[in-house]
Design a protein around this motif. Structure first.
Motif, PDB file in Angstrom:
ATOM      1  N   ARG A 136       0.838  -1.196   0.000  1.00 20.63           N
ATOM      2  CA  ARG A 136       0.000   0.000   0.000  1.00 20.63           C
ATOM      3  C   ARG A 136       0.877   1.253   0.000  1.00 20.63           C
ATOM      4  O   ARG A 136       1.857   1.348   0.733  1.00 20.63           O
ATOM      5  N   PHE A 137       0.493   2.213  -0.849  1.00 18.75           N
ATOM      6  CA  PHE A 137       1.165   3.504  -0.920  1.00 18.75           C
ATOM      7  C   PHE A 137       0.170   4.577  -0.468  1.00 18.75           C
ATOM      8  O   PHE A 137      -0.901   4.710  -1.056  1.00 18.75           O
ATOM      9  N   ASP A 138       0.528   5.307   0.571  1.00 13.42           N
ATOM     10  CA  ASP A 138      -0.377   6.313   1.121  1.00 13.42           C
ATOM     11  C   ASP A 138      -0.055   7.676   0.519  1.00 13.42           C
ATOM     12  O   ASP A 138       0.936   8.314   0.869  1.00 13.42           O
ATOM     13  N   PHE A 139      -0.921   8.116  -0.393  1.00 10.41           N
ATOM     14  CA  PHE A 139      -0.700   9.374  -1.106  1.00 10.41           C
ATOM     15  C   PHE A 139      -1.191  10.597  -0.334  1.00 10.41           C
ATOM     16  O   PHE A 139      -1.179  11.697  -0.875  1.00 10.41           O
ATOM     17  N   SER A 140      -1.607  10.403   0.909  1.00 15.15           N
ATOM     18  CA  SER A 140      -2.042  11.565   1.691  1.00 15.15           C
ATOM     19  C   SER A 140      -0.859  12.288   2.321  1.00 15.15           C
ATOM     20  O   SER A 140      -1.036  13.261   3.045  1.00 15.15           O
ATOM     21  N   TRP A 141       0.343  11.785   2.058  1.00 14.52           N
ATOM     22  CA  TRP A 141       1.514  12.517   2.543  1.00 14.52           C
ATOM     23  C   TRP A 141       2.664  12.313   1.565  1.00 14.52           C
ATOM     24  O   TRP A 141       2.669  11.386   0.770  1.00 14.52           O
ATOM     25  N   LEU A 142       3.624  13.207   1.605  1.00 10.77           N
ATOM     26  CA  LEU A 142       4.770  13.251   0.702  1.00 10.77           C
ATOM     27  C   LEU A 142       4.323  13.354  -0.759  1.00 10.77           C
ATOM     28  O   LEU A 142       3.157  13.477  -1.059  1.00 10.77           O
ATOM     29  N   ASP A 143       5.297  13.316  -1.693  1.00 11.72           N
ATOM     30  CA  ASP A 143       4.948  13.637  -3.073  1.00 11.72           C
ATOM     31  C   ASP A 143       5.117  12.429  -3.990  1.00 11.72           C
ATOM     32  O   ASP A 143       5.526  11.337  -3.590  1.00 11.72           O
ATOM     33  N   GLU A 144       4.805  12.671  -5.268  1.00  7.94           N
ATOM     34  CA  GLU A 144       4.828  11.609  -6.275  1.00  7.94           C
ATOM     35  C   GLU A 144       6.225  11.017  -6.436  1.00  7.94           C
ATOM     36  O   GLU A 144       6.373   9.794  -6.615  1.00  7.94           O
ATOM     37  N   ASN A 145       7.250  11.849  -6.381  1.00  6.42           N
ATOM     38  CA  ASN A 145       8.619  11.355  -6.576  1.00  6.42           C
ATOM     39  C   ASN A 145       9.026  10.361  -5.473  1.00  6.42           C
ATOM     40  O   ASN A 145       9.691   9.356  -5.743  1.00  6.42           O
ATOM     41  N   TYR A 146       8.622  10.661  -4.249  1.00  6.89           N
ATOM     42  CA  TYR A 146       8.934   9.768  -3.125  1.00  6.89           C
ATOM     43  C   TYR A 146       8.301   8.394  -3.352  1.00  6.89           C
ATOM     44  O   TYR A 146       8.945   7.351  -3.194  1.00  6.89           O
ATOM     45  N   HIS A 147       7.023   8.387  -3.750  1.00 10.66           N
ATOM     46  CA  HIS A 147       6.326   7.123  -3.962  1.00 10.66           C
ATOM     47  C   HIS A 147       6.853   6.396  -5.200  1.00 10.66           C
ATOM     48  O   HIS A 147       6.847   5.159  -5.242  1.00 10.66           O
ATOM     49  N   GLN A 148       7.306   7.146  -6.210  1.00 11.17           N
ATOM     50  CA  GLN A 148       7.875   6.509  -7.395  1.00 11.17           C
ATOM     51  C   GLN A 148       9.155   5.748  -7.030  1.00 11.17           C
ATOM     52  O   GLN A 148       9.376   4.620  -7.501  1.00 11.17           O
ATOM     53  N   GLU A 149       9.965   6.335  -6.169  1.00  5.97           N
ATOM     54  CA  GLU A 149      11.190   5.652  -5.725  1.00  5.97           C
ATOM     55  C   GLU A 149      10.844   4.365  -4.975  1.00  5.97           C
ATOM     56  O   GLU A 149      11.480   3.322  -5.168  1.00  5.97           O
TER      57      GLU A 149
END
Length: 579
Positions: A136-149
Motif C-alpha cells: 500500500r502507498f499512502d498518497f495523503s503525505w509526501l509527493d509523487e517522486n517519493y512514492h515513485q522511488e
C-alpha cells in the motif's frame, strides 16, 4: 445494562470509596485484587455495598470466589452448542500445538503500507518473504517522486524474490489537517481552552490550532467532540487529544481540552465526530494520483472504497454495489462511532461483502506493534475475530510504514490468521452464501460452488482454476474454501489497431487481494497453444504446489475449467508424472 459481567481490578486509581461507588454505578459486577494488597479494597467495597448495590462475585488471587450468578441449563446448552459448532475438534492439548508452517502463512491476505521504515529493497524483500501480498502507498503525505522511488524498489524486490505483489494506492480524499510547519511540540493540558481557526497563517500552539477548512464552525454545535492526533496515529499514543466544543465565535471554535497530551510532528489529523464536512471529494493530491496511474499504464485499476464515517455507513449498500472491494477504516470509525458500535458495523459490513463475493479488508489491528515486538492479547484476539468474521485481508498502516518492526508485524498477523482459519466454520459460511444467492443459480456460480463443495468432500489439497479476467477465481473464493486456490491466469492477446499486447499481469496481481487465491501467470505460449493450454496450465499449477510443499503423491486436486462454452469440475490425483 449488559448481561455480560464486568470484573475490575482495584488499585491506586480505583481503591477509594468514591471511585468504587462510581465503578459500581458504571456496571462493575466483580472485583479482583492481589493476595497482599487486597484487604483494604475489600473493606472499602464492603462499606459501599447495600441491598440495592449487590456485587455478583469477588475473585482474589487466593483462589477464593463467591458467586451467585450460576449459568442455568439453557445457558450451558447454548454455550456448548456454540463451542461444538466451531471448536469441537480443538482440544486444549492441540490448541497449544503449532500450526504447520507452510509457504502460504495464511489464506487471509496481509496488506503492508510502505514508508520510511519499509521502503528499502532489502526490507521489502523481507516483507514479501514474510507474507505480504499487497503493498500500500499512502498518497495523503509526501509527493509523487517519493512514492515513485518506493515503487521502483518494490519492483526490484519482487523480481529478486520471484513473487507477485499487488499495489494499492490510497488517496487522500477530504481531510481536516493542522499543519505544524515549525515541527515544535505542542503541549496541551486537560481543562485548558484552545481555539480552532481557519486562519492557516497562524502558527499552531497550545492556544490556537489552524485547520484547512473555513466551514467547520458552521458544522459543529456545543457539545460536539473533535479529535486531533498525530498523522497516522495509532490511538494509544499520548500524542492525541480530545476536544469538546464550548462555543463558536464567527469562524472560530472555542474548545475544552479533555485530556493532557503533546502533539508531535508536522501534520495533525483532525476529526469531528459525526459531523458532515463539506469538502471536495477529489483533492489536488487525488488529481496527482490520477496522473500517476495514467503514467504507469494502469488502465484496469480496481477501486476499493474506504468506509470511515457514519455517512459511509448510511450509504454502505450503494457504495458496495459500485466498488470492487471495501476497506473498513476502523481508525476513523472508532472516533465517529461509539466504541461499543464498531464491532457491530464490522460484522455486518463483512457479512454483506461475503454474500456478494467482494473483498473486505480490515484496518487498525496491531497498533501496539508500531513500537513493540508483540501485539497485545486484545489485538491478537481482534485479528482472529476479523478472520472468523470473514475478512479477506488485514491492512497494516503505521505498523509497517513507520513502525520499528514491519517484518515481525507481517509475520505475526499471518500466524494469527492461520490459527484462526483452522477453526473457521467453512460449512456454515458456504451454506450462508448459497442461501443468499438462491435458486436457480447461474451456470458459473453453480459450478464454482460445486468445486468448493467437492474439495471439502474429498479433502482436496488445493483447487486449480483457469481464468483470464479473474472472475472464475473470485467466484470460487466467494464460497470460502478451506484450501488454497491456485488461479492460472491465461494472458489474452489484444490490439489497439497499432500494436498487439498480452493482458493478464494486472488481473493476476489483483487476485492477491482476494482471500485464499494465489495467482500464477501463465506464459503467452500457453494462451496460444490451442487444446493443450489447460494441460500445460494444470502442470504449471501442480508443479508450483509441489514446490511449495502443498502437494504430495496421491493428493487430490479439484480443477475448475472451461471447455468450450461449458464450465466443468474434475478431480485429479497428483502423481509425480505431472512434474
Amino acid at each position: 445494562m449488559s448481561k455480560a459481567k464486568v470484573v475490575e481490578t482495584l488499585g491506586p486509581n480505583s481503591r477509594s470509596v468514591e471511585v468504587i461507588e462510581a465503578c459500581l454505578e458504571a456496571g462493575m459486577s466483580a472485583m479482583q485484587g492481589g493476595q497482599v494488597a487486597v484487604e483494604g479494597p475489600v473493606l472499602r467495597l464492603a462499606s459501599v455495598l447495600t441491598p440495592s448495590k449487590p456485587v455478583i462475585s469477588l475473585s482474589l488471587s487466593l483462589s477464593v470466589c463467591v458467586s451467585v450468578g450460576v449459568p442455568n441449563e439453557a445457558d450451558k446448552t447454548f454455550l456448548l452448542h456454540r463451542f461444538n459448532s466451531c471448536y469441537s475438534d480443538r482440544t486444549l492439548a492441540n490448541v497449544i500445538s503449532r500450526v504447520f508452517q507452510k509457504f502460504f502463512p495464511s489464506l487471509t491476505k496481509v496488506v503492508g503500507t510502505l514508508g520510511p521504515n519499509s521502503r528499502s529493497v532489502e526490507v521489502i524483500e523481507a516483507c514479501l518473504e514474510a507474507g505480504m501480498s499487497v503493498a500500500r502507498f499512502d498518497f495523503s503525505w509526501l509527493d509523487e517522486n517519493y512514492h515513485q522511488e518506493t515503487l521502483d524498489n518494490l519492483r526490484v524486490a519482487v523480481k529478486n524474490v520471484k513473487r507477485l505483489c499487488a499495489v494499492m494506492l490510497d488517496t487522500m480524499g477530504p481531510a481536516l489537517q493542522v499543519r505544524n510547519k515549525s515541527g515544535n511540540p505542542i503541549e496541551l493540558m486537560a481543562g485548558n481552552h484552545v481555539t480552532i481557526t481557519p486562519d492557516v497563517t497562524r502558527e499552531p500552539s497550545a492556544e490556537i490550532l489552524p485547520v484547512n477548512y473555513s466551514g467547520l464552525a458552521n458544522a459543529v454545535i456545543k457539545g460536539d467532540t473533535i479529535f486531533v492526533g498525530q498523522y497516522l496515529f495509532t490511538g494509544i499514543e499520548t500524542t492525541s487529544i480530545w476536544l469538546e466544543v464550548l462555543e463558536t465565535r464567527g469562524k472560530d471554535i472555542l474548545c475544552l481540552v479533555k485530556n493532557s497530551a503533546t502533539l508531535l510532528g508536522s501534520i495533525f489529523t483532525m476529526h469531528a465526530s459525526q459531523v458532515h464536512i463539506d469538502l471536495p471529494t477529489l483533492t489536488d493530491v487525488d488529481r496527482q494520483l490520477r496522473a500517476f496511474i495514467k503514467a504507469q499504464n494502469l488502465h484496469e485499476t480496481q477501486i476499493f472504497a474506504k468506509v470511515e464515517t457514519v455517512e459511509g455507513l448510511r450509504h454502505f449498500d450503494e457504495i458496495l454495489e459500485e466498488a470492487d472491494g471495501i476497506i473498513l477504516s476502523r481508525g476513523n470509525l472508532g472516533i465517529d462511532l461509539p466504541p461499543e458500535k464498531v464491532f457491530l458495523f464490522q460484522k455486518s459490513a463483512i457479512h454483506r461483502c461475503n454474500m456478494i463475493g467482494k473483498p473486505a479488508i480490515i484496518t487498525r489491528v496491531v497498533d501496539s506493534m508500531t513500537a513493540n515486538l508483540r501485539p497485545t492479547r486484545a489485538e491478537a484476539t481482534d485479528v482472529a475475530n476479523a478472520v472468523l468474521d470473514g475478512a479477506d485481508g488485514i491492512l497494516l498502516g503505521p505498523e509497517t510504514l513507520r513502525g520499528m518492526y514491519p517484518i515481525e508485524a507481517i509475520k505475526t498477523v499471518g500466524r494469527i490468521c492461520a490459527e484462526a482459519e483452522v477453526v473457521c466454520n467453512q460449512s456454515l459460511q458456504f451454506k450462508r452464501v448459497a442461501k443468499h444467492v438462491g435458486e436457480p443459480m447461474s451456470h458459473a456460480e453453480s459450478v464454482a460452488s460445486s468445486a468448493v463443495h467437492t474439495a471439502t468432500k474429498v479433502k482436496a489439497a488445493m483447487i486449480v482454476v483457469f481464468t483470464s479476467s479473474g472472475g472464475a477465481a473470485r467466484l470460487i473464493a466467494k464460497y470460502r474454501p478451506s484450501v488454497p486456490v491456485f488461479a492460472v491466469v491465461i494472458p489474452r492477446l489484444s490490439t489497439n489497431s497499432l500494436k498487439w499486447t498480452f493482458t493478464g499481469s494486472s488481473q493476476a496481481r489483483q487476485l492477491l487481494g482476494v482471500r485464499g487465491v494465489y495467482p500464477i501467470l501463465a506464459s503467452p505460449n500457453v494462451a496460444t497453444s490451442g487444446g493443450s493450454s489447460e494441460e500445460s496450465g494444470l502442470k504449471l499449477a501442480l508443479n508450483h504446489g509441489k514446490t511449495m510443499g502443498l502437494l504430495k503423491p496421491n493428493d487430490q486436486v479439484v480443477v475448475f475449467q472451461k471447455i468450450g462454452d461449458s464450465s466443468v469440475v474434475k478431480i485429479v490425483v497428483f502423481q509425480d508424472l505431472y512434474s
